[in-house]
Design an enzyme around this catalytic site. Structure first.
Site, PDB file in Angstrom:
ATOM      1  N   ASP A  47      41.946  33.646  41.636  1.00  0.00           N
ATOM      2  CA  ASP A  47      41.575  34.719  42.670  1.00  0.00           C
ATOM      3  C   ASP A  47      41.663  34.209  44.140  1.00  0.00           C
ATOM      4  O   ASP A  47      41.577  33.154  44.312  1.00  0.00           O
ATOM      5  CB  ASP A  47      40.220  35.351  42.515  1.00  0.00           C
ATOM      6  CG  ASP A  47      39.877  36.483  41.539  1.00  0.00           C
ATOM      7  OD1 ASP A  47      40.937  36.702  41.010  1.00  0.00           O
ATOM      8  OD2 ASP A  47      38.860  36.661  40.994  1.00  0.00           O
ATOM      9  N   LYS A  69      43.438  39.904  45.312  1.00  0.00           N
ATOM     10  CA  LYS A  69      43.571  41.126  45.861  1.00  0.00           C
ATOM     11  C   LYS A  69      43.563  41.360  47.241  1.00  0.00           C
ATOM     12  O   LYS A  69      43.523  42.332  47.872  1.00  0.00           O
ATOM     13  CB  LYS A  69      42.338  42.076  45.269  1.00  0.00           C
ATOM     14  CG  LYS A  69      42.622  42.074  43.859  1.00  0.00           C
ATOM     15  CD  LYS A  69      41.547  43.062  43.109  1.00  0.00           C
ATOM     16  CE  LYS A  69      41.736  43.091  41.837  1.00  0.00           C
ATOM     17  NZ  LYS A  69      40.514  42.611  41.011  1.00  0.00           N
ATOM     18  N   MET A 184      30.272  42.305  49.949  1.00  0.00           N
ATOM     19  CA  MET A 184      31.427  43.192  49.947  1.00  0.00           C
ATOM     20  C   MET A 184      30.817  44.586  50.861  1.00  0.00           C
ATOM     21  O   MET A 184      31.212  45.541  50.791  1.00  0.00           O
ATOM     22  CB  MET A 184      31.944  43.928  48.842  1.00  0.00           C
ATOM     23  CG  MET A 184      32.443  42.721  47.907  1.00  0.00           C
ATOM     24  SD  MET A 184      33.206  43.391  46.218  1.00  0.00           S
ATOM     25  CE  MET A 184      31.576  43.304  45.195  1.00  0.00           C
TER      26      MET A 184
HETATM   27  N1  SAH Z   1      31.728  36.620  41.934  1.00  0.00           N
HETATM   28  C1  SAH Z   1      31.328  36.302  43.374  1.00  0.00           C
HETATM   29  C2  SAH Z   1      31.391  37.624  44.334  1.00  0.00           C
HETATM   30  C3  SAH Z   1      32.627  38.267  44.257  1.00  0.00           C
HETATM   31  S1  SAH Z   1      32.584  39.912  45.183  1.00  0.00           S
HETATM   32  C4  SAH Z   1      30.112  35.569  43.569  1.00  0.00           C
HETATM   33  O1  SAH Z   1      29.469  35.313  42.777  1.00  0.00           O
HETATM   34  O2  SAH Z   1      29.901  35.147  44.611  1.00  0.00           O
HETATM   35  C5  SAH Z   1      33.250  39.225  46.837  1.00  0.00           C
HETATM   36  C6  SAH Z   1      32.227  39.366  47.673  1.00  0.00           C
HETATM   37  O3  SAH Z   1      31.492  38.048  47.573  1.00  0.00           O
HETATM   38  C7  SAH Z   1      32.656  39.180  49.134  1.00  0.00           C
HETATM   39  O4  SAH Z   1      32.823  40.444  49.728  1.00  0.00           O
HETATM   40  C8  SAH Z   1      31.546  38.483  49.670  1.00  0.00           C
HETATM   41  O5  SAH Z   1      30.240  39.339  50.040  1.00  0.00           O
HETATM   42  C9  SAH Z   1      30.932  37.379  48.858  1.00  0.00           C
HETATM   43  N2  SAH Z   1      31.679  36.085  49.081  1.00  0.00           N
HETATM   44  C10 SAH Z   1      32.041  35.503  47.885  1.00  0.00           C
HETATM   45  N3  SAH Z   1      32.840  34.097  48.471  1.00  0.00           N
HETATM   46  C11 SAH Z   1      32.063  34.135  49.823  1.00  0.00           C
HETATM   47  C12 SAH Z   1      32.132  32.980  50.708  1.00  0.00           C
HETATM   48  N4  SAH Z   1      32.582  31.833  50.613  1.00  0.00           N
HETATM   49  N5  SAH Z   1      31.081  33.383  51.837  1.00  0.00           N
HETATM   50  C13 SAH Z   1      30.618  34.564  52.067  1.00  0.00           C
HETATM   51  N6  SAH Z   1      30.538  35.528  51.173  1.00  0.00           N
HETATM   52  C14 SAH Z   1      31.596  35.163  49.855  1.00  0.00           C
END
Ligand code: SAH
Length: 278
Positions: A47, A69, A184
């Site tokens: 991803d 995406k 998000m």
């Molecule tokens: N599965 C992921 C979340 C996916 S949804 C997890 O467990 O972290 C995508 C959201 O995750 C983004 O919109 C943001 O809110 C958060 N996110 C993922 N990676 C991030 C990062 N390095 N820094 C800040 N927010 C992050």
């Protein structure tokens, strides 16, 4: 001879799919199962949120398939991603499905795994460090802290239709959830803050935006809940947003800032004026 930890991890069998959480950024947050998967995979379906530094460690022989995406590239549908996983597995490949953070936290890992179950494809789930916990930790914000909150609530700021999720009981969250961690949610933060304040949340409650957590480009912006909608306009996604008293601990626990520029930390972030015993 003493065996290495990695030697004792499972063999990646052909025809299997491993759904692996890569953590929020820093490759050091990859689990040993994640490293083990990376070493053996024939194809890696990854991803947008998976850090490039992790992908750089994929074996040269592995086929790399982008299923992100964002970034201006065409977005494959969730269904087409799942179907590709099945197709690769049926070709007898070792399929590594690599996702940012944890695959089962707002990551659609459950949906993909259900499709695999339906198709009779064997799979393994490898949890990862989720952005809402590990990402906050990189900003010096603990998800829970004994003096401030005995619960933490994870919310997505985006419903299936891309709107503020309306199935949530915002007044209940406003008063019943001492610490809220939003994923998000940058785009809709203004409306989310309004709903919380309308539901009885203190407009002066502390908020932190942690953008690109655990990457070299991490930035942290603090403000109050009533300012959050305006501040969000200047925040670059991906970001996790923390609301609640734990944000104030950052002034004492910003270990990254301390490593980077020797910032002096505040020993009494909650204004308690005492040493915590035990
Ligand atoms: N599965 C992921 C979340 C996916 S949804 C997890 O467990 O972290 C995508 C959201 O995750 C983004 O919109 C943001 O809110 C958060 N996110 C993922 N990676 C991030 C990062 N390095 N820094 C800040 N927010 C992050």
């Amino acid at each position: 001879m003493k065996r290495e930890l990695l030697d004792d991890l499972p063999r990646f069998e052909p025809g299997w799919v491993w759904l692996v959480g890569a953590g929020p950024g820093d490759p050091g947050l990859l689990t040993l199962h994640g490293v083990n998967a990376l070493r053996q995979a024939d194809v890696i379906v990854y991803d947008a949120l998976v850090d490039q530094r992790i992908l750089d460690h994929a074996p040269g022989t592995a086929e790399m398939v982008y299923a992100g995406k964002r970034g201006g590239r065409p977005s494959p549908t969730q269904r087409s991603i799942s179907l590709r996983l099945i197709e690769f597995a049926r070709q007898g490949k070792r399929v590594l499905r690599l996702k940012g953070g944890d695959p089962f936290v707002f990551g659609r890992g459950g949906e993909e795994a259900l499709t695999l179950t339906g198709a009779g494809i064997p799979f393994r789930i490898v949890p990862g460090v989720t952005a809402g916990i590990g990402g906050l930790a990189y900003a010096g914000i603990p998800a829970t802290h004994r003096d401030t909150n005995s619960s933490v609530t994870f919310i997505t700021g985006h419903s299936m239709t891309g709107e503020v999720p309306d199935t949530l009981n915002w007044p209940a969250l406003a008063t019943g959830a001492p610490v809220i961690v939003l994923y998000m949610a940058v785009k809709h933060m203004g409306r989310i803050a309004e709903r919380l304040i309308e539901g009885g949340r203190d407009p002066m409650d502390a908020v932190a935006f942690v953008s690109k957590a655990a990457t070299d480009d991490m930035t942290v912006t603090e403000c109050t809940l009533q300012e959050a909608g305006e501040v969000a306009k200047g925040v670059e996604p991906p970001a996790v947003i923390a609301i609640g008293p734990v944000v104030r601990l950052r002034s004492a626990l910003d270990w990254m800032g301390h490593i980077k520029d020797g910032r002096v930390l505040n020993p009494d972030p909650l204004g308690q004026g005492r040493e915590e015993a035990g």
